[in-house]
Design a protein around this motif. Structure first.
Motif, PDB file in Angstrom:
ATOM      1  N   HIS A  17       6.248  -9.601  -0.516  1.00 41.55           N
ATOM      2  CA  HIS A  17       5.247  -9.461   0.539  1.00 41.55           C
ATOM      3  C   HIS A  17       5.190 -10.736   1.370  1.00 41.55           C
ATOM      4  O   HIS A  17       4.907 -11.810   0.851  1.00 41.55           O
ATOM      5  N   ASN A  39       8.789  -5.794   1.781  1.00 42.01           N
ATOM      6  CA  ASN A  39       9.633  -4.649   1.451  1.00 42.01           C
ATOM      7  C   ASN A  39       8.967  -3.725   0.438  1.00 42.01           C
ATOM      8  O   ASN A  39       7.825  -3.926   0.039  1.00 42.01           O
ATOM      9  N   TYR A  40       9.697  -2.719   0.026  1.00 43.93           N
ATOM     10  CA  TYR A  40       9.157  -1.695  -0.883  1.00 43.93           C
ATOM     11  C   TYR A  40       9.286  -2.073  -2.361  1.00 43.93           C
ATOM     12  O   TYR A  40       8.941  -1.276  -3.226  1.00 43.93           O
ATOM     13  N   SER A  93      11.584  -1.726   6.433  1.00 46.78           N
ATOM     14  CA  SER A  93      10.589  -2.574   5.765  1.00 46.78           C
ATOM     15  C   SER A  93       9.585  -2.975   6.829  1.00 46.78           C
ATOM     16  O   SER A  93       9.728  -2.594   7.994  1.00 46.78           O
ATOM     17  N   ILE A 128       3.324   0.721   2.014  1.00 41.91           N
ATOM     18  CA  ILE A 128       3.594  -0.341   1.045  1.00 41.91           C
ATOM     19  C   ILE A 128       2.288  -0.846   0.429  1.00 41.91           C
ATOM     20  O   ILE A 128       2.180  -1.011  -0.800  1.00 41.91           O
ATOM     21  N   SER A 166       5.218  -4.648  -8.163  1.00 41.54           N
ATOM     22  CA  SER A 166       5.588  -3.505  -7.327  1.00 41.54           C
ATOM     23  C   SER A 166       4.965  -2.218  -7.849  1.00 41.54           C
ATOM     24  O   SER A 166       5.017  -1.935  -9.054  1.00 41.54           O
ATOM     25  N   ASP A 186       1.093  -0.853  -3.395  1.00 42.64           N
ATOM     26  CA  ASP A 186       1.153  -2.142  -4.103  1.00 42.64           C
ATOM     27  C   ASP A 186      -0.188  -2.865  -4.204  1.00 42.64           C
ATOM     28  O   ASP A 186      -0.262  -3.943  -4.815  1.00 42.64           O
TER      29      ASP A 186
END
Length: 575
Positions: free
Chosen positions: A391, A386-387, A354, A32, A84, A36
């Protein structure tokens, strides 16, 4: 995506996921952050780094309000990259009934992959506990609300709708899916909830000998479905007898779908269903109408727990399976003991879904811990990365660690963190309220009454303020409620107060800062009207949950217009 077509392979996947929690969680966070780190949101904290320790040190724990400006910018047409690294393909709409406000949650294909994997794991677990669990058909109460569009053209819809209508879902359908439901897709897609529910139940009755499971997203929807059936079974039997659908069903997809299933006049089946339904008590009505049913599948934890007694009344000894734990923000876990009692349900977290962190609750300690480091019996508030750009996001759920499967923690859902009732300095949680009401409703049993649904609100327009509970009652028999026992309901008020925490009882008894608790009995069907109000405001039937605390004047008026009688506690609770 992991292929779970073979049971042994699926069990091996499950063992691998639950045996390597720390390693998998570290890999998830690394993936992740690598993706990100250069988004506008994370860059201000990490300056392009994907280091785990820097992430934990610099990135704050946030709520929806912290992410809302970024989400709205993407919804209005700015690039996904502001929040994202993976393309945002749309937004989930939360129901807005549990937390009070509807939210837009960004999602991408990874969410859909995780949802499919969780579905496969759920299916796998059931196969190890229920022989022939996938034989026959499911009588499924599924409602898919039409999607809307954001200004950028991205779709926004509720989770069930988005998943089941997505290209990803259609391309990755399990081989058994097309024939596994008594309801054709036309009924699920019907925009009119009443027509859709009628047709769901009618098709389920016509195909009663093929039904092996009765399903909905939530226990409340199944209770509503059976209540609806109590009001419409005679009309449905008339449809079955004549082979003709009622004229008020005007949705073309429903008409065409049901007409094919009706097939023609069937007076024998109509007589059989009439004989079952035309009895004073509907105790055990589900296995009577659908005799091959092996289990009932719906979420029964959290605020759904208060629907368990009435659902058990309808179900007799059929297991109530609460299969998984998920939200619009992320998939979380699976119930690995699906035949357990509702009060014993725990969800085993899957570490690949996640990155999960946990804030201790009620310990005077705000040190956040990883999934691999939670402690048995402790209470935590769930935080997810999560993706899709959230955050260290506070989901708002409070969980208790109940055990471990291999190294994967298992959690009991306790309550929503932000749902409380207060009229003075006390704070009553949803869990406190549910437990108190459950204790009080034991007094109803000798009178043949059950609690159909309830909510409350803090009455503070007069001093001292007091709690008002709205109760809709239902009789065990079909002759309704002839008379309310005032003494019993006054005692119910007192039992609720006695069951609340020490701070409430102190302010109520010693200081007089809280007034006597009140129960207002409302007409039967009132909570259906409340649900219709929220659906008219944009909520989805598939995700609707009765709010446990109401503050909207318009929603309260729906209840106030239907109040039959009011009762107050007549004694002070012990301190």
């Amino acid at each position: 995506m992991i292929n779970l077509t073979e049971k042994d392979a699926g069990l091996a996947v499950l063992e691998g996921l639950t045996s390597n929690v720390k390693q998998i969680q570290d890999a998830v966070l690394k993936e992740i952050l690598t993706c990100d780190a250069n988004t506008e949101y994370l860059r201000s904290f990490l300056h392009g780094s994907s280091d785990k320790e820097l992430f934990k040190k610099n990135v704050p724990i946030g709520t929806y309000e912290d992410f809302k400006p970024y989400i709205e910018r993407v919804a209005n047409g700015e690039p996904s990259e502001i929040i994202s690294g993976k393309p945002i393909i749309g937004f989930m709409l939360t129901s807005g009934t549990s937390g009070g406000k509807q939210k837009l949650i960004p999602l991408n294909n990874k969410y859909l992959e995780n949802a499919r994997l969780l579905f496969d794991l759920r299916y796998l677990v059931l196969s190890t506990h229920v022989d022939g669990h996938n034989e026959g058909k499911g009588m499924q109460l599924i409602f898919l609300k039409p999607a809307s569009k954001t200004p950028s053209g991205l779709p926004a819809s509720y989770a069930t709708t988005y998943f089941m209508k997505s290209d990803y879902y259609v391309k990755n359908l399990p081989s058994y899916w097309d024939t596994s439901s008594t309801s054709p897709s036309g009924i699920k897609l019907c925009p009119d909830n009443k027509q859709s529910l009628y047709c769901h139940l009618l098709c389920g009755l016509v195909m009663r000998d093929e039904v092996t499971r009765v399903c909905a997203n939530f226990a409340s929807i199944l209770v509503q479905g059976i209540t609806f059936l109590e009001n419409f079974w005679r009309e449905m039997c008339s449809n079955i007898r004549s082979g003709q659908l009622s004229d008020w069903i005007t949705d073309l997809s429903c008409k065409d779908s049901v007409s094919m299933i009706l097939g023609g006049p069937n007076p024998r089946l109509a007589y059989l269903i009439e004989d079952i339904c035309d009895q004073k008590s509907w105790k055990g009505i589900i296995p009577q109408l659908w005799p091959k049913t092996k289990f009932i599948e719906c979420i029964v934890t959290g605020q759904m727990a208060q629907h368990v007694p009435i659902l058990e009344f309808y179900a007799n000894d059929l297991p109530l399976v609460s299969p998984n734990y998920a939200s619009s923000e992320a998939m979380f876990g699976v119930n690995l003991d699906p035949l357990c009692k509702p009060q014993d349900v725990s969800y085993t977290f899957m570490p690949n879904m996640s990155y999960f962190e946990f804030l201790p609750v009620g310990e005077g300690n705000d040190t956040i811990v990883d999934l691999a480091n939670v402690k048995l019996d402790r209470y935590y508030e769930l935080v997810v990365t999560n993706y899709a750009g959230l955050h260290r996001y506070r989901v708002g759920d409070v969980l208790q660690v109940t055990g471990f499967y291999n190294s994967a923690p298992q959690f009991r859902f306790v309550r929503r963190q932000n749902v409380v009732l207060s009229v003075y300095l006390e704070a009553t949680t949803e869990e406190d309220l549910l437990e108190a009401v459950t204790r009080a409703t034991q007094l109803l049993k000798p009178s043949g009454l059950m609690l159909r649904d309830f909510t409350c609100y803090p009455h503070i327009s007069e001093a001292p303020g007091h709690y008002v509970l709205y109760w809709e009652l239902k009789g065990n028999n079909d002759d309704g409620i002839k008379e309310l026992d005032s003494n019993m309901l006054v005692e119910c008020c007192s039992v609720v107060e006695e069951s609340l925490d020490a701070l409430y009882r102190r302010y109520r008894s010693k200081e007089g800062s809280i007034g006597a608790l009140e129960i207002r009995i409302v007409q039967q069907g009132t909570f259906d009207s409340l649900m219709e109000y929220f659906i008219a405001q944009g909520a989805s039937l598939a995700q609707y949950k009765t709010p446990r605390c109401l503050k909207s004047p318009e929603a309260l008026q729906v209840l106030e217009n239907r109040v039959l009688a009011c009762f107050f506690s007549d004694k002070l609770p012990p301190c």
